[in-house]
Every structure is written in C-alpha cells, then in structure tokens.
Design a protein around this motif. Structure first.
Motif, PDB file in Angstrom:
ATOM      1  N   THR A  64       0.815  -1.212   0.000  1.00  0.00           N
ATOM      2  CA  THR A  64       0.000   0.000   0.000  1.00  0.00           C
ATOM      3  C   THR A  64       0.850   1.263   0.000  1.00  0.00           C
ATOM      4  O   THR A  64       0.319   2.369  -0.105  1.00  0.00           O
ATOM      5  CB  THR A  64      -0.940   0.040   1.213  1.00  0.00           C
ATOM      6  N   GLY A  65       2.167   1.112   0.127  1.00  0.00           N
ATOM      7  CA  GLY A  65       3.035   2.291   0.178  1.00  0.00           C
ATOM      8  C   GLY A  65       3.117   2.903   1.563  1.00  0.00           C
ATOM      9  O   GLY A  65       3.706   3.974   1.737  1.00  0.00           O
ATOM     10  N   SER A 123       3.439   1.437  -6.388  1.00  0.00           N
ATOM     11  CA  SER A 123       3.018   2.181  -5.197  1.00  0.00           C
ATOM     12  C   SER A 123       3.725   3.523  -5.078  1.00  0.00           C
ATOM     13  O   SER A 123       3.209   4.440  -4.444  1.00  0.00           O
ATOM     14  CB  SER A 123       3.257   1.339  -3.933  1.00  0.00           C
TER      15      SER A 123
END
Length: 215
Positions: free
Chosen positions: A23-24, A163
């Motif tokens: 998700t970064g 991401s």
C-alpha cells in the motif's frame, strides 16, 4: 493441530508487513525500522525478522549486510523484466481460462469488474486489491495452480513498484476497459482473443509505468 505460537505470529506478521509494503505505507526506498515496527505490530523482533526474510524471498524487501531490510525502488530494468515474465505467464493463463472457465467464473469476473468501476467512479484511487482480485479470478478460471502461484509473486512485485508512482486517470480508465474486454473474450471461449487482449493490456501498463518513472 495448532501451529507453534512463534510460527503463527510470524505468519500474521508476513500478512501485515506485506500490506504495509504494497500500500506504500512503507514507501519504496525506505528502510524497515525493526524496533518501531515490532512495537507497532505488538510482537517481538523474532517473528518480525522471520516475516522480513519471507518478504525478501518474494522480492518485496531487499536485505543488505549491516543495514537491514528496505523496500526496493523501481527502475526501468526491473519493470521491463517483470513484464516480460508477467506477459508470458498471464497470456498462457487467460488462454486456459477461456478454455476451462465455467459460468460461475464468468459471473465472478463480471462482478469484480463492476465493483472496480463503482469504486473508481466513487472517487477512490484505483484499488490494488480489486485489480489483484480480477487477475486472481482469471487464474481461478484457468485452473493451473503452478501458473497461479508464479503470477501472484510477479503481480505483487508490480504492485510494489507502482506504489511509488503517481496516479494516471486515463490509464486507469483504460485498464477497466481492458478488464471488460478480457471477460468478454473468456465468456466467448476465445483463447486467441483473450491472449491478444492481455498482451496489449500488459504492454500498455508497462509503458505507463516506464513513463511515470521517467517523469
């Protein structure tokens, strides 16, 4: 039989750490702070280190002597190599899916497409979970577990590299259209058309990522 506690904790840590990376939440180029992360997850550093080693084996983390683990940063060579492999695997998978799919598979694929459009139309950033869910539904229809496992590893590395890149709304709309075209080819039991759509889809995704990297 209940697994040993340390194995259970490590397994949970793998899932949570993978989510943070994909998700970064832990951005590309960032070093994994074991002390801080162990406190955040409420576990000891032993299970966390097992999780780090596991994700390193999947290519989601990089281990360096005396520096620990960090999230890799995308470069042009990485992107091109991953898409060469992904194209070979997923074109084979959609050909099998077009030959082996059931009506239930087609219903599931259409449902994921509709859910993706609703989420994107509602203003959400193009959700990697729904993108992965679509490709996983394709792989289920292909009924080839060995191809599915290799595609999963490649896909999540692509998600990782994406991401750190900016959103591209026209590209995201085109991806949704590609998904619809893939479902149509699979529903029509047309392996050749499914493979051609997948090849063009992945070529465009790769080109978009390389453009974003250059910028």
């Amino acid at each position: 039989m209940t697994p040993p506690l340390h194995l259970s904790l490590a397994g949970q840590a793998v899932d949570v750490l993978r989510e943070l990376v994909l998700t970064g939440d832990i951005p590309p180029g960032t070093r994994v702070n074991e002390v801080e992360l162990a406190q955040r997850l409420g576990i000891s550093r032993g299970p966390l280190r097992e999780a780090i080693r596991h994700l390193a084996s999947e290519g989601l983390l990089v281990l360096a002597p005396h520096r620990g683990a960090s999230v890799p940063v995308a470069d042009e060579a990485d992107v091109q190599a991953l898409f060469e492999l992904r194209t070979a695997l997923e074109c084979a998978a959609v050909e099998l899916a077009a030959s082996r799919r059931t009506e239930a598979d087609v219903v599931r694929l259409r449902a994921v497409c509709e859910e993706s459009r609703r989420a994107y139309s509602a203003g959400e950033r193009f959700p990697y979970r729904l993108d992965l869910a679509f490709h996983q539904a394709l792989l289920h229809a292909a009924r080839s577990p060995r191809i599915a496992e290799q595609v999963r590893l490649v896909q999540q590395r692509v998600v990782l590299l994406r991401s750190g890149l900016r959103d591209d709304p026209p590209h995201q709309h085109a991806s949704l259209d590609d998904h619809d075209a893939l479902v149509a080819a699979i529903a029509a039991a047309d392996p050749s058309r499914a493979s051609d759509v997948m090849r063009k889809h992945l070529a465009r995704v790769c080109a978009q990522m390389l453009t974003s990297l250059a910028q």
